[in-house]
Design a protein around this motif. Sequence first.
Motif, PDB file in Angstrom:
ATOM      1  N   ALA A 138       0.810  -1.129  -0.102  1.00  0.00           N
ATOM      2  CA  ALA A 138      -0.012   0.217  -0.041  1.00  0.00           C
ATOM      3  C   ALA A 138       1.103   1.122  -0.217  1.00  0.00           C
ATOM      4  N   ASP A 139       0.238   2.479  -0.628  1.00  0.00           N
ATOM      5  CA  ASP A 139       1.083   3.533  -0.612  1.00  0.00           C
ATOM      6  C   ASP A 139       1.090   4.331   0.721  1.00  0.00           C
ATOM      7  N   GLU A 140      -0.268   4.626   1.117  1.00  0.00           N
ATOM      8  CA  GLU A 140      -0.512   5.366   2.206  1.00  0.00           C
ATOM      9  C   GLU A 140      -0.735   4.438   3.298  1.00  0.00           C
ATOM     10  N   ILE A 141       0.237   4.423   4.203  1.00  0.00           N
ATOM     11  CA  ILE A 141       0.200   3.528   5.368  1.00  0.00           C
ATOM     12  C   ILE A 141       0.549   4.301   6.672  1.00  0.00           C
ATOM     13  N   GLU A 142       0.019   3.857   7.858  1.00  0.00           N
ATOM     14  CA  GLU A 142       0.391   4.404   9.124  1.00  0.00           C
ATOM     15  C   GLU A 142       0.640   3.535  10.090  1.00  0.00           C
ATOM     16  N   LYS A 143       1.560   3.449  10.899  1.00  0.00           N
ATOM     17  CA  LYS A 143       2.221   2.609  11.708  1.00  0.00           C
ATOM     18  C   LYS A 143       1.288   2.753  13.045  1.00  0.00           C
ATOM     19  N   LEU A 144       0.742   1.506  13.623  1.00  0.00           N
ATOM     20  CA  LEU A 144       0.225   1.523  14.990  1.00  0.00           C
ATOM     21  C   LEU A 144       1.236   1.441  16.098  1.00  0.00           C
ATOM     22  N   ASP A 145       1.318   2.446  16.740  1.00  0.00           N
ATOM     23  CA  ASP A 145       2.458   2.699  17.874  1.00  0.00           C
ATOM     24  C   ASP A 145       1.918   1.799  19.078  1.00  0.00           C
ATOM     25  N   LYS A 146       0.763   1.798  19.445  1.00  0.00           N
ATOM     26  CA  LYS A 146       0.283   1.204  20.793  1.00  0.00           C
ATOM     27  C   LYS A 146      -0.290  -0.353  20.369  1.00  0.00           C
ATOM     28  N   ARG A 147       0.700  -1.165  20.711  1.00  0.00           N
ATOM     29  CA  ARG A 147       0.172  -2.622  20.296  1.00  0.00           C
ATOM     30  C   ARG A 147      -0.637  -3.239  21.208  1.00  0.00           C
ATOM     31  N   ASP A 148      -1.030  -2.536  22.475  1.00  0.00           N
ATOM     32  CA  ASP A 148      -1.728  -2.970  23.638  1.00  0.00           C
ATOM     33  C   ASP A 148      -3.281  -3.109  23.188  1.00  0.00           C
ATOM     34  N   ARG A 149      -3.925  -2.328  22.396  1.00  0.00           N
ATOM     35  CA  ARG A 149      -5.096  -2.077  22.027  1.00  0.00           C
ATOM     36  C   ARG A 149      -5.525  -2.939  20.749  1.00  0.00           C
ATOM     37  N   VAL A 150      -4.411  -3.881  19.995  1.00  0.00           N
ATOM     38  CA  VAL A 150      -4.566  -4.232  18.961  1.00  0.00           C
ATOM     39  C   VAL A 150      -5.150  -5.954  19.248  1.00  0.00           C
ATOM     40  N   ILE A 151      -6.340  -6.255  18.496  1.00  0.00           N
ATOM     41  CA  ILE A 151      -6.603  -7.492  18.346  1.00  0.00           C
ATOM     42  C   ILE A 151      -6.527  -8.026  16.933  1.00  0.00           C
ATOM     43  N   GLU A 152      -5.581  -9.057  16.545  1.00  0.00           N
ATOM     44  CA  GLU A 152      -5.371  -9.475  15.198  1.00  0.00           C
ATOM     45  C   GLU A 152      -6.279 -10.587  14.833  1.00  0.00           C
ATOM     46  N   ILE A 153      -6.635 -10.775  13.649  1.00  0.00           N
ATOM     47  CA  ILE A 153      -7.279 -11.701  12.778  1.00  0.00           C
ATOM     48  C   ILE A 153      -6.711 -11.855  11.710  1.00  0.00           C
ATOM     49  N   ILE A 154      -6.047 -13.108  11.360  1.00  0.00           N
ATOM     50  CA  ILE A 154      -5.147 -13.453  10.339  1.00  0.00           C
ATOM     51  C   ILE A 154      -6.087 -14.457   9.248  1.00  0.00           C
ATOM     52  N   VAL A 155      -5.748 -14.212   8.078  1.00  0.00           N
ATOM     53  CA  VAL A 155      -6.765 -15.150   7.167  1.00  0.00           C
ATOM     54  C   VAL A 155      -5.786 -15.288   5.974  1.00  0.00           C
ATOM     55  N   GLY A 156      -5.869 -16.679   5.431  1.00  0.00           N
ATOM     56  CA  GLY A 156      -4.878 -16.989   4.445  1.00  0.00           C
ATOM     57  C   GLY A 156      -5.178 -18.407   4.017  1.00  0.00           C
ATOM     58  N   ILE A 164     -16.069 -15.354  15.099  1.00  0.00           N
ATOM     59  CA  ILE A 164     -15.102 -13.996  15.355  1.00  0.00           C
ATOM     60  C   ILE A 164     -15.832 -13.140  16.409  1.00  0.00           C
ATOM     61  N   GLY A 165     -17.127 -12.866  16.388  1.00  0.00           N
ATOM     62  CA  GLY A 165     -17.712 -11.940  17.141  1.00  0.00           C
ATOM     63  C   GLY A 165     -17.430 -12.257  18.884  1.00  0.00           C
ATOM     64  N   SER A 166     -17.630 -13.471  19.145  1.00  0.00           N
ATOM     65  CA  SER A 166     -17.347 -13.974  20.375  1.00  0.00           C
ATOM     66  C   SER A 166     -15.948 -13.676  20.838  1.00  0.00           C
ATOM     67  N   TYR A 167     -14.912 -14.243  19.961  1.00  0.00           N
ATOM     68  CA  TYR A 167     -13.427 -14.013  19.919  1.00  0.00           C
ATOM     69  C   TYR A 167     -13.120 -12.551  20.104  1.00  0.00           C
ATOM     70  N   VAL A 168     -13.718 -11.379  19.398  1.00  0.00           N
ATOM     71  CA  VAL A 168     -13.549 -10.085  19.780  1.00  0.00           C
ATOM     72  C   VAL A 168     -14.013  -9.272  21.122  1.00  0.00           C
ATOM     73  N   LEU A 169     -15.232 -10.001  21.199  1.00  0.00           N
ATOM     74  CA  LEU A 169     -15.827  -9.505  22.619  1.00  0.00           C
ATOM     75  C   LEU A 169     -14.711 -10.118  23.988  1.00  0.00           C
ATOM     76  N   ALA A 170     -14.378 -11.399  23.643  1.00  0.00           N
ATOM     77  CA  ALA A 170     -13.365 -11.796  24.930  1.00  0.00           C
ATOM     78  C   ALA A 170     -12.169 -11.120  24.973  1.00  0.00           C
ATOM     79  N   GLU A 171     -11.741 -11.005  23.717  1.00  0.00           N
ATOM     80  CA  GLU A 171     -10.169 -10.221  23.781  1.00  0.00           C
ATOM     81  C   GLU A 171     -10.581  -8.628  24.336  1.00  0.00           C
ATOM     82  N   ILE A 172     -11.598  -7.839  24.022  1.00  0.00           N
ATOM     83  CA  ILE A 172     -11.966  -6.788  24.574  1.00  0.00           C
ATOM     84  C   ILE A 172     -12.211  -6.950  26.187  1.00  0.00           C
ATOM     85  N   ALA A 173     -12.845  -8.005  26.483  1.00  0.00           N
ATOM     86  CA  ALA A 173     -13.028  -7.986  27.868  1.00  0.00           C
ATOM     87  C   ALA A 173     -11.714  -8.240  28.553  1.00  0.00           C
ATOM     88  N   LYS A 174     -10.740  -8.924  27.967  1.00  0.00           N
ATOM     89  CA  LYS A 174      -9.138  -9.095  28.695  1.00  0.00           C
ATOM     90  C   LYS A 174      -8.447  -7.773  28.859  1.00  0.00           C
TER      91      LYS A 174
END
Length: 160
Positions: free
Chosen positions: A51-69, A97-107
């Motif tokens: 991608a051309d226009e990217i922005e780095k996420l500085d604070k990784r403590d608030r990121v929930i990852e979903i990997i697809v491939g 995915i919905g229950s996973y995201v809610l569980a990760e947010i609750a943590k």
Amino acid sequence: MLHLNRKNKSKLPEISTASLPDIVFILLFFFMTVTVMKNNRLLVENTLPNADEIEKLDKRDRVIEIIVGRPTKQYTSIVGVESKIQLNGKFAHVDEIGSYVLAEIAKMPEHLRSVAIISLKIDKTVNMGIVSDIKEELRKVNALKVNYTTFEGDAFNNLQ
């Protein structure tokens, strides 16, 4: 004329290195206790698009990852060759995915829950259908802050 011959050879006292091992072990202990090791190995092939226009996420403590491939070679005999979703080191279905995201947010700590970001690491060969299904599930649980992880580069290289 009186010539005074001063022998002022005062040297600075040598620095004591007796406490140096203590300081080194304190620093070592500090970094061992503070460092978090990430132990998630990829179960899917994940070549990220450019991608051309990217922005780095500085604070990784608030990121929930979903990997697809597509599954790696060691898992194709078990789960097939179709694109799969990986959540916390396990294969998952779109409905989870919905229950996973809610569980990760609750943590997360209370002050970070409102700023949680869902980071989608999607292989560039994945069909858009599974991506839209994931986004639909995220809408159902009101997880609307979505980020797509990419590499910096020319976006036209993705067409090849």
